[in-house]
Design a protein around this motif. Structure first.
Motif, short mmCIF file in Angstrom:
data_model
loop_
_atom_site.label_atom_id
_atom_site.label_comp_id
_atom_site.label_asym_id
_atom_site.label_seq_id
_atom_site.Cartn_x
_atom_site.Cartn_y
_atom_site.Cartn_z
N ARG A 234 0.83 -1.21 0.00
CA ARG A 234 0.00 0.00 0.00
C ARG A 234 0.86 1.25 0.00
N ALA A 235 1.97 1.21 0.72
CA ALA A 235 2.85 2.38 0.74
C ALA A 235 3.54 2.59 -0.60
N MET A 236 3.91 1.52 -1.27
CA MET A 236 4.59 1.64 -2.56
C MET A 236 3.64 2.05 -3.67
N LEU A 237 2.40 1.61 -3.59
CA LEU A 237 1.45 1.93 -4.65
C LEU A 237 1.04 3.39 -4.65
N ARG A 238 1.33 4.11 -3.60
CA ARG A 238 1.04 5.55 -3.62
C ARG A 238 1.88 6.26 -4.67
N THR A 239 3.03 5.69 -5.00
CA THR A 239 3.89 6.26 -6.05
C THR A 239 3.89 5.41 -7.32
N ARG A 240 2.89 4.53 -7.47
CA ARG A 240 2.71 3.66 -8.64
C ARG A 240 3.80 2.60 -8.76
N ILE A 241 4.55 2.32 -7.73
CA ILE A 241 5.61 1.32 -7.80
C ILE A 241 5.04 -0.02 -7.35
N ARG A 242 5.23 -1.04 -8.15
CA ARG A 242 4.74 -2.36 -7.80
C ARG A 242 5.70 -3.03 -6.83
N PRO A 243 5.20 -3.94 -5.99
CA PRO A 243 6.08 -4.59 -4.99
C PRO A 243 7.14 -5.48 -5.62
N HIS A 244 6.96 -5.91 -6.83
CA HIS A 244 7.97 -6.73 -7.50
C HIS A 244 9.15 -5.82 -7.88
N LEU A 245 10.06 -5.63 -6.94
CA LEU A 245 11.09 -4.60 -7.10
C LEU A 245 12.14 -4.95 -8.14
N PHE A 246 12.40 -6.21 -8.34
CA PHE A 246 13.44 -6.57 -9.30
C PHE A 246 12.85 -7.58 -10.29
N SER A 247 12.35 -7.05 -11.37
CA SER A 247 11.73 -7.86 -12.41
C SER A 247 12.65 -7.89 -13.63
N GLY A 248 12.10 -8.31 -14.76
CA GLY A 248 12.89 -8.36 -15.98
C GLY A 248 13.37 -7.00 -16.44
N ILE A 249 12.59 -5.95 -16.15
CA ILE A 249 13.00 -4.59 -16.56
C ILE A 249 14.24 -4.15 -15.80
N GLU A 250 14.22 -4.29 -14.50
CA GLU A 250 15.39 -3.90 -13.70
C GLU A 250 16.61 -4.75 -14.04
#
Length: 447
Positions: A234-250
């Motif tokens: 909930r805290a991360m979604l306030r800035t549109r960041i998904r909890p999956h911090l290290f995905s294929g993009i990163e």
């Protein structure tokens, strides 16, 4: 498009949840470029996808050289290629001209760009240093990238399959119960992941209480084992960041941008690979818990038998266990009226009852010989005074029929010379030769 502000474009094109690299380093540049390219009609999402591929191949060319300057230029070109790759999707959402082929083209070109850049980056470093670890790093980067996207596609496919099975099970149960839940909108299911996607800042308890339909939560066990996950999410979604911090993009950004810019390609690749594997294992564990929730929900939905459906194991030999279709007033199914109840000796329903056709005993009021009772062929001879006595019959018609039975009582029909006596076997029918009951017309002699 010139009338739209930057905030309006961001609201229309940016995802509600995205990778932190995209939110902080890609979207600010991509939305501003989108406001420029959206003014030109010849710029389509597919052409932007092609441009992203060409820029990515140019980045691979610089990576192959292997010197410091080429690595920096290649890293910047790769980042710009990724920005273009985000613009094609935003342009499709803004203009509404996306296509299925465009989505497939974007996916395939992403894999080609990663493969070319991985081979060029690690191959260039191997040519410069003759270190075989760069070759292993190239294989590892390609393998992990393919693993990440194949795993994501397979998990998405399995989740859709589980949702489809749950919806199908719910529909079959509602149809078996013959309730009006579908008409009131209660027959459908609502999944908690959809509610959280549309309302990321709302708690699970609030969404469940406000839902107008049954809510299926396939992540209940995961939340029970990791209660802190909901607060962090909930805290991360306030800035549109998904909890999956290290995905294929990163993973791609660290290998093709951070590593070349820092000059630590092997170290950055190893660290990012470890982070990617850790998050992938975490997602697999979460998916395993979801399958357990899925099995529990399916078991709960199929365990409760339908109250309206007939029990196939019912005992037909007892009167108390006669099923619903033999009870008067109880319909067999939608559109099929109820049948008259037979005796307990009828162990199984007849074929007509099972198919919904009415039984012939419902029509006891119908008399096939009623027309002959209403029609009296001797009505014209009611005035018997106009005929001579010698013209009258000497004895009643068919009087010989009563001789074998030896009836000692006076015949009540004898007072009228033309009255017809009843049949001794079927007293409700007049005794006429053409009025004898036939087995094919009245369902048999047993009445």
């Amino acid at each position: 498009m010139a009338k739209l502000s930057l905030r309006a474009v961001q609201k229309l094109t940016c995802k509600k949840r995205d990778a932190w690299w995209t939110v902080f380093l890609v979207d600010p540049m991509a939305t501003r470029l989108l406001m420029v390219v959206a003014r030109f009609r010849f710029i389509t999402p597919d052409r932007v996808t092609w441009a992203a591929l060409f820029v990515g191949l140019a980045s691979a060319g610089f990576f192959l050289k292997g010197d410091t300057t080429s690595l920096v230029v290649g890293a910047l070109l790769y980042h710009f290629s990724f920005v273009l790759d985000c613009i094609d999707g935003k342009l499709a959402r803004l203009k509404g001209n996306g296509s299925v082929f465009g989505g497939w083209l974007d996916y395939v070109f992403d894999r080609i760009r990663v493969l070319a850049c991985a081979l060029a980056l690690m191959g260039g470093q191997y040519l410069r240093t003759d270190d075989p670890r760069f070759l292993l790093a190239a294989v590892g980067v390609v393998f992990l990238d393919m693993l990440r996207y194949l795993d994501a596609l397979q998990i998405y496919k399995m989740r859709q399959s589980m949702r489809a099975k749950l919806e199908r099970t719910a529909a079959e149960r509602a149809a078996a119960e013959r309730a009006e839940r579908d008409a009131r909108g209660e027959g459908r299911l609502v999944f908690m992941e959809d509610l959280l996607r549309d309302n990321p800042a709302t708690s699970v308890e609030t969404l469940r209480a406000e839902a107008e339909a049954p809510v299926v939560d396939l992540h209940e066990q995961f939340r029970d084992q990791f209660p802190w996950y909901t607060r962090v999410r909930r805290a991360m979604l306030r800035t549109r960041i998904r909890p999956h911090l290290f995905s294929g993009i990163e993973f791609q950004m660290f290998v093709f941008i951070v590593g070349p810019l820092l000059g630590r390609i092997l170290w950055t690749t190893t660290a990012s690979a470890a982070m990617l594997l850790a998050f992938e294992l975490f997602i697999m564990y979460k998916f395993w818990l979801s399958t357990r929730d899925f099995n529990r929900v399916v078991r709960d939905m199929t365990a409760t038998p339908s109250a309206a459906a007939p029990d196939p194991a019912a005992d037909w030999s007892e009167a108390a266990s006669v099923p619903a279709w033999t009870t008067p007033g109880v319909p067999l199914a939608a559109g099929i009226p109820g049948q008259a109840r037979h005796g307990v000796e009828d162990r199984f329903p007849s074929r007509e009852e099972r198919l919904g056709f009415p039984h012939h005993e419902q029509y006891q009021q119908y008399e096939p010989y009623e027309q002959y009772q209403q029609y009296d062929p001797y009505e014209q001879y009611q005035d018997h005074t106009s005929y001579a006595p010698q013209e009258q019959p000497a004895e009643p018609a068919h009087a010989s029929w009563f001789e074998p039975y030896g009836d000692s009582h006076p015949d009540p029909y004898a007072q009228h010379p033309y009255a017809q006596p009843p049949s001794p076997q079927y007293p409700e029918y007049p005794t006429r030769p053409h009025a004898q009951p036939q087995p094919w017309a009245d369902g048999g002699f047993a009445r």
